[in-house]
Design an enzyme around this catalytic site. Structure first.
Site, PDB file in Angstrom:
ATOM      1  N   GLU A 110      45.511  52.573  14.736  1.00 21.79           N
ATOM      2  CA  GLU A 110      46.367  51.656  15.510  1.00 21.79           C
ATOM      3  C   GLU A 110      47.273  52.381  16.341  1.00 21.79           C
ATOM      4  OE1 GLU A 110      48.777  47.649  14.776  1.00 21.79           O
ATOM      5  OE2 GLU A 110      47.272  48.150  13.307  1.00 21.79           O
ATOM      6  N   GLU A 137      49.672  44.685  20.150  1.00 22.07           N
ATOM      7  CA  GLU A 137      51.348  43.924  20.071  1.00 22.07           C
ATOM      8  C   GLU A 137      52.154  44.198  20.993  1.00 22.07           C
ATOM      9  OE1 GLU A 137      54.171  45.711  17.230  1.00 22.07           O
ATOM     10  OE2 GLU A 137      52.522  46.592  16.368  1.00 22.07           O
ATOM     11  N   HIS A 187      48.252  40.446  15.338  1.00 24.46           N
ATOM     12  CA  HIS A 187      49.607  41.159  14.932  1.00 24.46           C
ATOM     13  C   HIS A 187      50.373  39.995  14.392  1.00 24.46           C
ATOM     14  CE1 HIS A 187      53.704  42.583  15.426  1.00 24.46           C
ATOM     15  NE2 HIS A 187      53.324  43.746  14.842  1.00 24.46           N
TER      16      HIS A 187
END
Length: 246
Positions: A110, A137, A187
Site C-alpha cells: 500500500e 486515501e 480506508h
C-alpha cells in the site's frame, strides 16, 4: 455531507444503508490496522495479539523487511498480511522492498510511492512488483480516481470517506470501481462518524469488503458497542442515519 446523510436517515427513520440502496449484509470482516512500531519484536507482539483477538487479516505500517518477516512468523500462514508504507519511495526503492518481502506472502503493498498522485510511477511498481498494489486515501475526488485507474496504478482502491468529500463522493467512487473492475476496500482507521459511514457504504456494495480497524485499546469511546469488533467482524449499525449518536 456525512452529517446531511445522517439527518436524512433520521428524518426517514431509516439507516443510511437503506437510503443507499439497502444493506446486503449485517456484518463485515475487519482487519487489524497496526500502528508503526519499528522494532520487529513489537511488530510481532502486536500482530500476534490481533490474531488472538480473532482478526484474520493484519496490516502493518512499517517500511522494513525485518518487520514484515517478524509479523509473518508471529501470525503464521493462515492470516492475511498487508504492508502500508505511507508514500516513502521512488519506483526503484519500492521495487527493491517489494522483491525482498516476496517470501512473506504479502496480500497487498500500500502506497509505496511519493508523491501519492504520481500514478505513472505507481503503475510502474504495479507492473513489476508481483504484489497487488493498494492506494487511495490521498486521492481527492472521483475524477482523480478515474485518472489513477486510467494509469493502471492499482488493484485495490482505498477512498477515505472523511477525506474524499463524504458519502456522496464515496458512492461515486464505489460505482467507478465496479465499472473498472478495481477492488473497493475503504480506508477507515476511525472511531467516529467516519467509521459508521464507511460501514453503511460497504454494506451496500455488491462484493463483501474488509473494514480497516485500528488496533488500539480505547479507555472509552463515544459510540459504545456500535463500533466494537467481535471475533474479527464488525456489525453494520441498524439505527436511523449513521446508526448511533455519541
Amino acid at each position: 455531507d456525512i452529517a446531511l446523510w445522517d439527518i436524512a436517515g433520521k428524518r426517514a427513520s431509516q439507516p443510511l444503508a437503506t437510503l443507499l440502496g439497502g444493506a446486503k449484509r449485517t456484518k463485515l470482516p475487519a482487519y487489524a490496522s497496526l500502528m508503526r512500531y519499528t522494532a520487529p519484536a513489537l511488530v510481532a507482539k502486536n500482530a500476534a495479539v490481533a490474531v488472538e483477538r480473532g482478526y484474520r487479516a493484519i496490516k502493518l505500517h512499517e517500511i522494513g523487511v525485518e518487520q514484515v518477516r517478524a509479523a509473518r512468523e508471529a501470525i503464521g500462514t493462515d492470516a492475511k498480511l498487508m504492508m502500508d508504507t505511507n508514500c516513502p519511495w521512488n519506483v526503484e526503492e519500492a521495487l527493491t522492498i517489494a522483491r525482498a518481502i516476496a517470501p512473506y506472502d504479502v496480500h497487498w503493498f500500500e502506497e509505496p510511492i511519493f508523491p501519492p498522485e504520481d500514478f505513472e510511477a505507481l503503475a510502474a511498481v504495479r507492473r513489476a512488483a508481483g504484489i497487488s498494489i493498494a492506494a487511495g486515501e490521498n486521492v481527492i475526488s472521483a475524477t482523480q480516481f478515474r485518472h489513477m485507474f486510467d494509469a493502471g496504478a492499482v488493484d485495490i482502491a482505498q477512498p477515505s470517506v472523511t477525506k474524499i468529500g463524504g458519502v456522496s463522493e464515496m458512492m461515486r467512487i464505489a460505482r467507478l470501481c465496479e465499472e473498472r473492475g478495481v477492488s473497493f476496500v475503504p480506508h477507515s482507521p476511525y472511531f467516529g462518524p467516519g467509521l459508521l459511514a464507511t460501514l453503511h457504504i460497504a454494506a451496500v456494495q455488491p462484493t463483501e469488503t474488509m473494514i480497516e480497524y485500528s488496533l488500539a485499546d480505547l479507555g472509552a469511546n463515544p459510540l459504545g458497542d456500535a463500533i466494537l469488533v467481535r471475533d474479527g467482524a464488525i456489525a453494520v449499525p441498524s439505527g436511523s442515519g449513521l446508526g448511533r449518536d455519541p
